[in-house]
Scaffold this active site. Structure first.
Site, PDB file in Angstrom:
ATOM      1  N   TYR B 112       0.838  -1.202   0.000  1.00 24.25           N
ATOM      2  CA  TYR B 112       0.000   0.000   0.000  1.00 24.25           C
ATOM      3  C   TYR B 112       0.871   1.248   0.000  1.00 24.25           C
ATOM      4  O   TYR B 112       1.923   1.282   0.642  1.00 24.25           O
ATOM      5  CB  TYR B 112      -0.864   0.048   1.265  1.00 24.25           C
ATOM      6  CG  TYR B 112      -2.087  -0.821   1.221  1.00 24.25           C
ATOM      7  CD1 TYR B 112      -3.247  -0.397   0.594  1.00 24.25           C
ATOM      8  CD2 TYR B 112      -2.080  -2.080   1.822  1.00 24.25           C
ATOM      9  CE1 TYR B 112      -4.383  -1.196   0.574  1.00 24.25           C
ATOM     10  CE2 TYR B 112      -3.217  -2.883   1.806  1.00 24.25           C
ATOM     11  CZ  TYR B 112      -4.365  -2.427   1.174  1.00 24.25           C
ATOM     12  OH  TYR B 112      -5.476  -3.228   1.150  1.00 24.25           O
ATOM     13  N   TYR B 151      -0.788  -9.916   0.806  1.00 20.50           N
ATOM     14  CA  TYR B 151       0.280  -9.368   1.650  1.00 20.50           C
ATOM     15  C   TYR B 151       0.200  -9.939   3.060  1.00 20.50           C
ATOM     16  O   TYR B 151      -0.877 -10.329   3.523  1.00 20.50           O
ATOM     17  CB  TYR B 151       0.226  -7.834   1.669  1.00 20.50           C
ATOM     18  CG  TYR B 151      -1.080  -7.221   2.140  1.00 20.50           C
ATOM     19  CD1 TYR B 151      -1.365  -7.059   3.497  1.00 20.50           C
ATOM     20  CD2 TYR B 151      -2.016  -6.767   1.223  1.00 20.50           C
ATOM     21  CE1 TYR B 151      -2.549  -6.475   3.923  1.00 20.50           C
ATOM     22  CE2 TYR B 151      -3.211  -6.186   1.634  1.00 20.50           C
ATOM     23  CZ  TYR B 151      -3.464  -6.050   2.989  1.00 20.50           C
ATOM     24  OH  TYR B 151      -4.639  -5.479   3.406  1.00 20.50           O
ATOM     25  N   ARG B 161      -3.160 -11.724   3.849  1.00 19.04           N
ATOM     26  CA  ARG B 161      -4.450 -11.380   3.265  1.00 19.04           C
ATOM     27  C   ARG B 161      -4.534 -11.936   1.847  1.00 19.04           C
ATOM     28  O   ARG B 161      -3.581 -11.804   1.075  1.00 19.04           O
ATOM     29  CB  ARG B 161      -4.635  -9.853   3.182  1.00 19.04           C
ATOM     30  CG  ARG B 161      -4.696  -9.054   4.478  1.00 19.04           C
ATOM     31  CD  ARG B 161      -5.782  -9.469   5.450  1.00 19.04           C
ATOM     32  NE  ARG B 161      -7.071  -9.896   4.879  1.00 19.04           N
ATOM     33  CZ  ARG B 161      -8.038  -9.099   4.439  1.00 19.04           C
ATOM     34  NH1 ARG B 161      -7.899  -7.802   4.476  1.00 19.04           N
ATOM     35  NH2 ARG B 161      -9.163  -9.589   3.945  1.00 19.04           N
ATOM     36  N   HIS B 164      -7.284  -8.584  -2.465  1.00 15.71           N
ATOM     37  CA  HIS B 164      -8.612  -8.015  -2.215  1.00 15.71           C
ATOM     38  C   HIS B 164      -8.639  -6.543  -2.586  1.00 15.71           C
ATOM     39  O   HIS B 164      -7.614  -5.882  -2.607  1.00 15.71           O
ATOM     40  CB  HIS B 164      -9.004  -8.181  -0.743  1.00 15.71           C
ATOM     41  CG  HIS B 164      -8.087  -7.459   0.191  1.00 15.71           C
ATOM     42  ND1 HIS B 164      -6.893  -7.987   0.620  1.00 15.71           N
ATOM     43  CD2 HIS B 164      -8.158  -6.228   0.763  1.00 15.71           C
ATOM     44  CE1 HIS B 164      -6.280  -7.115   1.415  1.00 15.71           C
ATOM     45  NE2 HIS B 164      -7.028  -6.040   1.514  1.00 15.71           N
ATOM     46  N   HIS B 166     -10.791  -3.095  -1.360  1.00 15.81           N
ATOM     47  CA  HIS B 166     -11.728  -2.533  -0.389  1.00 15.81           C
ATOM     48  C   HIS B 166     -12.766  -1.687  -1.127  1.00 15.81           C
ATOM     49  O   HIS B 166     -12.415  -0.918  -2.020  1.00 15.81           O
ATOM     50  CB  HIS B 166     -10.989  -1.640   0.609  1.00 15.81           C
ATOM     51  CG  HIS B 166      -9.987  -2.374   1.453  1.00 15.81           C
ATOM     52  ND1 HIS B 166     -10.286  -2.868   2.695  1.00 15.81           N
ATOM     53  CD2 HIS B 166      -8.687  -2.691   1.228  1.00 15.81           C
ATOM     54  CE1 HIS B 166      -9.206  -3.449   3.220  1.00 15.81           C
ATOM     55  NE2 HIS B 166      -8.209  -3.359   2.341  1.00 15.81           N
TER      56      HIS B 166
END
Ligand SMILES: [Fe+3]
Lengths: 202, 246
Positions: B112, B151, B161, B164, B166
């Site tokens: 991110y 990640y 995770r 995905h 959000h």
């Protein structure tokens, strides 16, 4: 679920919620977290302008976890009526009843510059006390939390408010009431513990 | 379909057994952040049935293209190019037009663009990680992006995770406000993820799993994933006393 073998009455179910996670600000307030140039400004950053009617107020607070620490990664959205008690779905130049605020990454403080809302009718025609509707998401919160903020200097209206009247344990009503001097109102929201804020199933 | 839907009388109650519970100890952060007292319920008032509306005119031309909206001139984000799209519906199956949908994600390496993300996968200088769009008059929406990488995250000793995206979605009332995540069909990390597993019902997890949609893909350009979003159903004021789910 009842175990009935009949087909479901409605074809779909609400998409299940998942936490907003630690990086919610990338999506919802990217400029705040340093992602600039994608949107000119973060959505929901401004509610009032020079032409807004009503009593200007600053609303600030923190979201406190079960250990007493403020959440520094929360995101708070509010939705409120204007000073006359009218909700405006479309923001006008004069007023936007919706806003979002990222908790400060160092202090956890959220802040809104707005006006004190007017009174909105309850379905049976009684008037609700002035209040601001609040929605909180963050890492560790699996489904957004709904609460309200009322005002300590509206004691008479609060006393008659139909929603506050639904709260069985009367000592908990105080968890929804912001104290202030008519200009700045402070309101911490407690997720757990003896001061746990009332959250609503709306 | 009318441009001005009738005022909403109230939303279908939220099925809180379908959503994750607040306290889900395998997702450790929930332990101190979950209210312990019962929620207080009341019927919807104007405060819940109204909500902010956003116009298509607020969108920039690249808002729904994460491959380009942060990229330097002539460049685009690195990764597997995909189109994500579907419809926003309510529980009665009616389209939900003109609602704002915002999305954010890690880059193709699972990193991110955030100062708190210390994963050693590199940042992509041409990828910011956020976008938005507004559903059309049939509830349809789509955007372009790159498939995010999985990640690792600090929870258990080795939790990852699944890939995905959000999603944040507005409805027509503030009580429809929803944040969720979209997963990708076939990802073996879905079943292992403590955040996914805050949801009890496998059918509910399946609802968050986007399907590969070859018919919507663009040859030599991008694969497509189909992700429909369902918001709470509503009763409208004009037909309050009618039995059909108008
Ligand atoms: Fe994530």
């Amino acid at each position: 679920m009842t175990g009935s073998t009949l087909p479901p009455l409605y074809p779909f179910r609400e998409s299940p919620s998942q936490t907003a996670g630690p990086y919610v600000h990338i999506g919802l307030t990217p400029n705040v977290c340093g992602i600039t140039g994608v949107y000119a400004a973060d959505l929901g950053a401004t509610m009032v302008s020079a032409t807004t009617k009503g009593q200007r107020i600053t609303l600030e607070g923190r979201i406190i976890d079960g250990s007493g620490a403020p959440l520094k990664d929360a995101l708070v959205e509010i939705w409120q009526a204007d000073a006359d008690g009218v909700y405006h779905a479309r923001a006008t130049e004069a007023f936007c009843g919706w806003a979002r605020s990222a908790a400060d990454p160092d202090t956890g403080v959220f802040r809104f510059e707005t006006v004190k809302p007017g009174r909105v009718p309850f379905p049976d025609g009684r008037l609700q006390a002035p209040h601001i509707n609040v929605w909180i998401v963050a890492r560790g919160i699996n489904l957004g939390l709904n609460t309200r903020i009322y005002f300590a200097d509206e004691a008479e209206a609060n006393e008659a408010d139909p929603v506050l009247g639904r709260i069985e344990h009367r000592d908990r009503v105080a968890t929804l009431i912001a104290s202030g001097d008519g200009q700045t109102y402070c309101h911490d929201i407690h997720l757990q513990g003896p001061q746990e804020t009332v959250f609503f199933d709306i | 379909m009318s441009a001005n839907p009738p005022p909403i009388a109230g939303f279908f109650p939220r099925d809180r057994t379908w959503h994750p519970k607040a306290l889900t100890p395998d997702y450790k952060t929930s332990v101190l952040r979950s209210p312990a007292r019962p929620l207080v319920a009341f019927g919807n008032t104007l405060s819940e049935t109204t909500g902010p509306a956003f116009g298509h005119d607020m969108l920039g031309p690249l808002d729904n293209d994460l491959t380009l909206n942060f990229a330097r001139p002539g460049m685009s984000a690195i990764g597997e190019r995909i189109i994500v799209g579907g419809r926003v519906l309510d529980e009665a199956g009616r389209p939900v037009p003109n609602v704002l949908i915002e999305f954010w994600q890690a880059n193709a390496g699972g990193r991110y663009r955030h100062k708190k993300d210390g994963y050693l996968a590199p940042l992509d200088p041409d990828f910011g990680g956020c976008g938005r769009t507004i559903s059309d008059d049939k509830g349809g929406y789509h955007f372009r992006t790159v498939r995010p990488g999985p990640y690792p995250w600090p929870n258990g000793p080795n939790d990852w995770r699944p890939a995905h995206i959000h999603f944040s979605v507005f409805g027509h009332g503030f009580a429809q406000r929803l944040i969720t995540q979209m997963y990708f069909e076939g990802d073996p990390l879905i079943a292992r993820c403590p955040i996914v597993r805050t949801i009890n019902d496998p059918k509910a997890i399946a609802q968050l799993t986007a399907r590969l949609d070859m018919n919507a893909s663009v040859p030599m350009d991008a694969l497509a994933y189909r992700f429909d979003i369902v918001l709470r159903g509503s009763r409208s004021t004009l037909f309050d006393n009618r039995m059909e789910g108008n």
